[in-house]
Design a protein around this motif. Structure first.
Motif, short mmCIF file in Angstrom:
data_model
loop_
_atom_site.label_atom_id
_atom_site.label_comp_id
_atom_site.label_asym_id
_atom_site.label_seq_id
_atom_site.Cartn_x
_atom_site.Cartn_y
_atom_site.Cartn_z
N LYS A 272 -0.86 12.86 -11.59
CA LYS A 272 -1.19 14.29 -11.47
C LYS A 272 -1.58 14.66 -10.05
CE LYS A 272 -2.58 18.47 -12.69
NZ LYS A 272 -1.61 19.53 -13.04
N THR A 273 -2.47 13.86 -9.45
CA THR A 273 -3.06 14.24 -8.17
C THR A 273 -3.32 13.00 -7.32
OG1 THR A 273 -4.21 16.05 -9.30
CG2 THR A 273 -4.95 15.54 -7.08
N MET B 3 0.83 -1.19 0.00
CA MET B 3 0.00 0.00 0.00
C MET B 3 0.87 1.25 0.00
SD MET B 3 -3.22 -0.76 -0.06
CE MET B 3 -3.99 0.72 0.59
N ILE B 4 0.36 2.32 -0.60
CA ILE B 4 1.06 3.60 -0.59
C ILE B 4 0.90 4.24 0.78
CG2 ILE B 4 1.19 5.87 -1.65
CD1 ILE B 4 2.11 3.64 -3.46
N THR B 5 2.00 4.66 1.37
CA THR B 5 1.96 5.29 2.68
C THR B 5 1.90 6.80 2.54
OG1 THR B 5 4.38 5.44 2.84
CG2 THR B 5 3.35 3.39 3.59
N GLN B 6 1.58 7.46 3.67
CA GLN B 6 1.53 8.92 3.66
C GLN B 6 2.87 9.51 3.25
OE1 GLN B 6 -0.86 11.05 4.18
NE2 GLN B 6 -2.53 10.00 5.23
N GLU B 7 3.96 8.87 3.65
CA GLU B 7 5.29 9.38 3.34
C GLU B 7 5.61 9.28 1.85
OE1 GLU B 7 4.59 7.20 5.70
OE2 GLU B 7 4.82 8.50 7.47
N GLN B 8 4.96 8.35 1.16
CA GLN B 8 5.25 8.15 -0.26
C GLN B 8 4.38 9.00 -1.18
OE1 GLN B 8 4.53 3.87 -0.10
NE2 GLN B 8 6.68 3.48 -0.62
N ILE B 9 3.37 9.67 -0.61
CA ILE B 9 2.42 10.42 -1.44
C ILE B 9 3.12 11.54 -2.19
CG2 ILE B 9 0.41 11.92 -1.41
CD1 ILE B 9 -0.72 10.23 0.83
N HIS B 10 3.93 12.33 -1.48
CA HIS B 10 4.59 13.46 -2.14
C HIS B 10 5.51 12.99 -3.26
CE1 HIS B 10 3.24 16.79 0.37
NE2 HIS B 10 3.37 16.00 1.43
N ASP B 11 6.18 11.86 -3.07
CA ASP B 11 7.06 11.34 -4.11
C ASP B 11 6.28 10.78 -5.28
OD1 ASP B 11 9.23 11.97 -2.52
OD2 ASP B 11 9.30 9.98 -1.59
N LEU B 12 5.03 10.40 -5.04
CA LEU B 12 4.23 9.78 -6.09
C LEU B 12 3.76 10.81 -7.12
CD1 LEU B 12 3.05 7.06 -6.96
CD2 LEU B 12 1.01 7.58 -5.63
N ILE B 13 3.47 12.04 -6.67
CA ILE B 13 2.98 13.08 -7.57
C ILE B 13 4.09 13.45 -8.56
CG2 ILE B 13 2.15 15.46 -7.73
CD1 ILE B 13 0.90 15.07 -4.98
N GLY B 14 3.75 13.47 -9.84
CA GLY B 14 4.73 13.76 -10.88
C GLY B 14 5.52 12.54 -11.30
N HIS B 15 5.29 11.40 -10.63
CA HIS B 15 5.99 10.16 -10.92
C HIS B 15 5.29 9.46 -12.08
CE1 HIS B 15 9.30 7.93 -9.04
NE2 HIS B 15 8.72 6.84 -9.47
N THR B 16 6.01 8.61 -12.80
CA THR B 16 5.41 7.83 -13.88
C THR B 16 4.74 6.58 -13.32
OG1 THR B 16 7.05 8.59 -15.49
CG2 THR B 16 5.84 6.58 -16.03
#
Length: 261
Positions: free
Chosen positions: A27-28, A1-14
Motif C-alpha cells: 500500500k505505502t 535492498m530496495i532502491t529509490q528507483e524501485q519504490i514506485h514499482d513496489l507500490i501496488g505490487h504483491t
C-alpha cells in the motif's frame, strides 16, 4: 535492498513471504525523516485487505519482478497494529516497537519519525495517488463478505434403556363343583350297575392357564441427521479512513465557503 528507483514499482505490487506465499498488496512506502532512505512498507492484510501491516524494507528483496520479504506470512500479519492517520507520522515509540517485533536492531542513530504524507522526495511517503499537477483523494469503504467455518458437530448415538411395561391378558382355570343328578328312568340302569353299598373315590384333574412373557425385537422407525441452511442478518462494523484535501493560498472554496474537500 530496495532502491529509490524501485519504490514506485513496489507500490501496488504483491508482496510474498519467505516461503513464497502471497501476503498482500503493498500500500505505502515510508522514507526515513532524517536520511530520506526507504525504511518501511505497509501491506494489506486481514479479511479483504482491511488492515495494513508494517514490514521493514531492509528485509524485502526484488527477485526479478517479484517482491519477497524475509519473514513468514503469519509473522507479518501478527505485527503490531499501528494506525497512522492521513498526514501523520510513526512515532519513535511505534518505530521501536516494530523494530523489536521483527528483531531488527534500532541502530544508525535513527530517531526522527517517518513522514507519511508529503510530495515525493526526501522525507516523504511515496504514494501512487500523487501526480505533478493533481492529487487523487481516496477513501476506504467496507467490503464485507462471509467465510465458512465449523460451528459445531452433531452425531447419532443409539443406546438401550429398560422400562417397565404392563399388559393385561385373560387366563382361565378349572374349578370343581358338585352336580347332583336325580335317578330317572334314563339313568337308572347306569346307577344300578355297581355294588349296592360300598366305598369309592373319584378324582378329577384341574387345569389352569398362566401368563407367559417373552420379548422380540421389532423395527419401529429410521432416524437420520439432516442439515439445512438458515439465513439470518448480522450487522458488522469497521473503521474506514478518508483522505481530505485542503488548499492554501488564494483559492476559491466550495459553495459553502470552505476550501476543504
Amino acid at each position: 535492498m530496495i532502491t529509490q528507483e524501485q519504490i514506485h514499482d513496489l507500490i501496488g505490487h504483491t508482496l510474498y513471504d519467505s516461503d513464497g506465499d502471497r501476503v498482500g498488496e503493498v500500500k505505502t512506502v515510508y522514507l526515513d525523516d532524517a536520511t530520506g532512505d526507504p525504511e518501511w512498507l505497509t501491506v494489506k492484510t486481514g479479511w479483504f485487505g482491511m488492515h495494513e501491516s508494517f514490514v521493514p524494507l531492509r528485509a524485502v528483496r526484488m527477485i526479478g519482478d517479484r517482491a519477497e520479504a524475509g519473514f513468514g506470512k503469519s509473522q507479518i500479519m501478527d505485527a503490531p497494529r499501528i494506525d497512522v492517520e492521513a498526514g501523520g507520522r510513526l512515532s519513535e515509540q511505534e518505530e521501536r516497537e516494530l523494530y523489536r517485533y521483527y528483531g531488527v536492531e534500532w541502530g544508525d542513530g535513527r530517531r526522527q519519525p517517518l513522514v507519511p504524507e508529503q510530495p515525493v522526495g526526501p522525507d516523504a511517503r511515496m504514494d501512487a495517488s500523487t501526480t505533478e499537477d493533481a492529487m487523487t483523494r481516496s477513501e476506504e469503504h467496507l467490503r464485507v463478505g462471509t467465510e465458512r467455518y465449523e460451528s459445531g458437530h452433531a452425531r447419532l448415538r443409539k443406546y438401550v434403556v429398560t422400562t417397565e411395561e404392563q399388559v393385561t391378558v385373560p387366563v382361565t382355570h378349572e374349578e370343581v363343583r358338585i352336580e347332583r343328578e336325580p335317578i330317572t328312568d334314563a339313568n337308572r340302569e347306569a346307577a344300578m350297575s355297581g355294588q349296592d353299598i360300598t366305598e369309592a373315590e373319584h378324582e378329577v384333574t384341574l387345569h389352569a392357564e398362566r401368563a407367559v412373557v417373552e420379548t422380540e425385537a421389532v423395527p419401529v422407525e429410521r432416524v437420520r441427521l439432516a442439515k439445512e441452511e438458515v439465513t439470518e442478518d448480522e450487522t458488522v462494523s469497521g473503521q474506514v479512513r478518508k483522505e481530505r484535501v485542503e488548499a492554501d493560498g488564494d483559492v476559491d472554496g466550495e459553495p459553502d465557503g470552505t476550501d476543504r474537500w
